[in-house]
Design a protein around this motif. Structure first.
Motif, PDB file in Angstrom:
ATOM      1  N   LEU A  17       3.821   9.551   7.344  1.00 14.22           N
ATOM      2  CA  LEU A  17       4.323   9.206   8.678  1.00 14.22           C
ATOM      3  C   LEU A  17       3.657   7.940   9.184  1.00 14.22           C
ATOM      4  O   LEU A  17       2.484   7.691   8.887  1.00 14.22           O
ATOM      5  CB  LEU A  17       3.968  10.319   9.672  1.00 14.22           C
ATOM      6  N   GLU A  18       4.384   7.165   9.969  1.00 12.29           N
ATOM      7  CA  GLU A  18       3.772   6.028  10.646  1.00 12.29           C
ATOM      8  C   GLU A  18       3.219   6.554  11.966  1.00 12.29           C
ATOM      9  O   GLU A  18       3.966   7.001  12.831  1.00 12.29           O
ATOM     10  CB  GLU A  18       4.786   4.920  10.897  1.00 12.29           C
ATOM     11  N   GLY A  42      -0.403  10.872   7.540  1.00 10.66           N
ATOM     12  CA  GLY A  42       0.116   9.649   8.130  1.00 10.66           C
ATOM     13  C   GLY A  42      -0.830   8.483   8.002  1.00 10.66           C
ATOM     14  O   GLY A  42      -1.987   8.621   7.611  1.00 10.66           O
ATOM     15  N   LYS A  43      -0.297   7.311   8.346  1.00  7.63           N
ATOM     16  CA  LYS A  43      -1.046   6.061   8.275  1.00  7.63           C
ATOM     17  C   LYS A  43      -0.979   5.370   9.629  1.00  7.63           C
ATOM     18  O   LYS A  43       0.074   5.336  10.251  1.00  7.63           O
ATOM     19  CB  LYS A  43      -0.441   5.153   7.210  1.00  7.63           C
ATOM     20  N   LEU A  44      -2.124   4.833  10.070  1.00  3.75           N
ATOM     21  CA  LEU A  44      -2.189   4.118  11.335  1.00  3.75           C
ATOM     22  C   LEU A  44      -2.682   2.704  11.063  1.00  3.75           C
ATOM     23  O   LEU A  44      -3.789   2.518  10.548  1.00  3.75           O
ATOM     24  CB  LEU A  44      -3.131   4.844  12.304  1.00  3.75           C
ATOM     25  N   ASP A  45      -1.854   1.714  11.367  1.00  6.04           N
ATOM     26  CA  ASP A  45      -2.204   0.300  11.199  1.00  6.04           C
ATOM     27  C   ASP A  45      -3.138  -0.098  12.341  1.00  6.04           C
ATOM     28  O   ASP A  45      -2.728  -0.137  13.501  1.00  6.04           O
ATOM     29  CB  ASP A  45      -0.925  -0.539  11.203  1.00  6.04           C
ATOM     30  N   GLU A  93       0.362   8.274  -0.044  1.00  6.57           N
ATOM     31  CA  GLU A  93       1.799   8.561  -0.188  1.00  6.57           C
ATOM     32  C   GLU A  93       2.028   9.780  -1.088  1.00  6.57           C
ATOM     33  O   GLU A  93       2.839  10.650  -0.772  1.00  6.57           O
ATOM     34  CB  GLU A  93       2.539   7.340  -0.745  1.00  6.57           C
ATOM     35  N   ASN A 144      -2.406  -0.905  16.318  1.00  5.62           N
ATOM     36  CA  ASN A 144      -2.724   0.282  17.124  1.00  5.62           C
ATOM     37  C   ASN A 144      -4.238   0.433  17.220  1.00  5.62           C
ATOM     38  O   ASN A 144      -4.853   1.113  16.407  1.00  5.62           O
ATOM     39  CB  ASN A 144      -2.117   1.531  16.468  1.00  5.62           C
ATOM     40  N   THR A 201       1.186   5.851  15.422  1.00  8.06           N
ATOM     41  CA  THR A 201       0.908   4.743  16.338  1.00  8.06           C
ATOM     42  C   THR A 201       0.137   5.275  17.540  1.00  8.06           C
ATOM     43  O   THR A 201       0.016   6.491  17.724  1.00  8.06           O
ATOM     44  CB  THR A 201       2.222   4.112  16.837  1.00  8.06           C
ATOM     45  N   SER A 213       1.108  12.899   0.765  1.00  6.29           N
ATOM     46  CA  SER A 213       2.089  13.250   1.802  1.00  6.29           C
ATOM     47  C   SER A 213       3.262  14.016   1.193  1.00  6.29           C
ATOM     48  O   SER A 213       3.783  14.943   1.808  1.00  6.29           O
ATOM     49  CB  SER A 213       2.586  12.010   2.552  1.00  6.29           C
TER      50      SER A 213
END
Length: 105
Positions: free
Chosen positions: A3-4, A54-57, A41, A61, A6, A44
């Motif tokens: 998941l993305e 999930g991944k948080l950039d 990935e 963010n 944010t 997941s």
């Protein structure tokens, strides 16, 4: 697919989840992050329905990265019941992440 996550959906996706949550704090320019990305990935897909992955950039963010003291990336945080219950800084083998999730299931 991971998941993305944010700043806008962090509260709902991570803190209010009834499942364990793994969050990969990363950035596009980070070489080690690109090594961890494919592992996240895979995890997941393997844990679909059992855990949230999930991944948080951190460039886009910054609020929750700052809140949880993420100073080095990649940093992977494990959450259960809205609390941080695990932290892995830097690149680690896949089993480090899967064992952390398994311990929370």
């Amino acid at each position: 697919m991971a998941l993305e996550i944010t700043d806008a959906n962090f509260e709902e996706t991570v803190l209010q989840s009834d499942k364990p949550v793994l969050v990969d704090f990363w950035a596009a320019w980070c070489g080690p992050c690109r090594m961890v990305g494919p592992v996240i990935e895979e995890i997941s897909t393997e844990y679909d329905g059992k855990a949230v992955v999930g991944k948080l950039d951190v460039d886009a963010n910054q609020e929750f990265a700052a809140k949880y003291g993420v100073r080095n990336i990649p940093t992977v945080l494990m959450f259960k019941g809205g609390e941080v219950v695990g932290r892995q800084v830097g690149v680690a083998p896949k089993n480090v992440y899967t064992e952390a999730i398994d311990g929370l299931l």
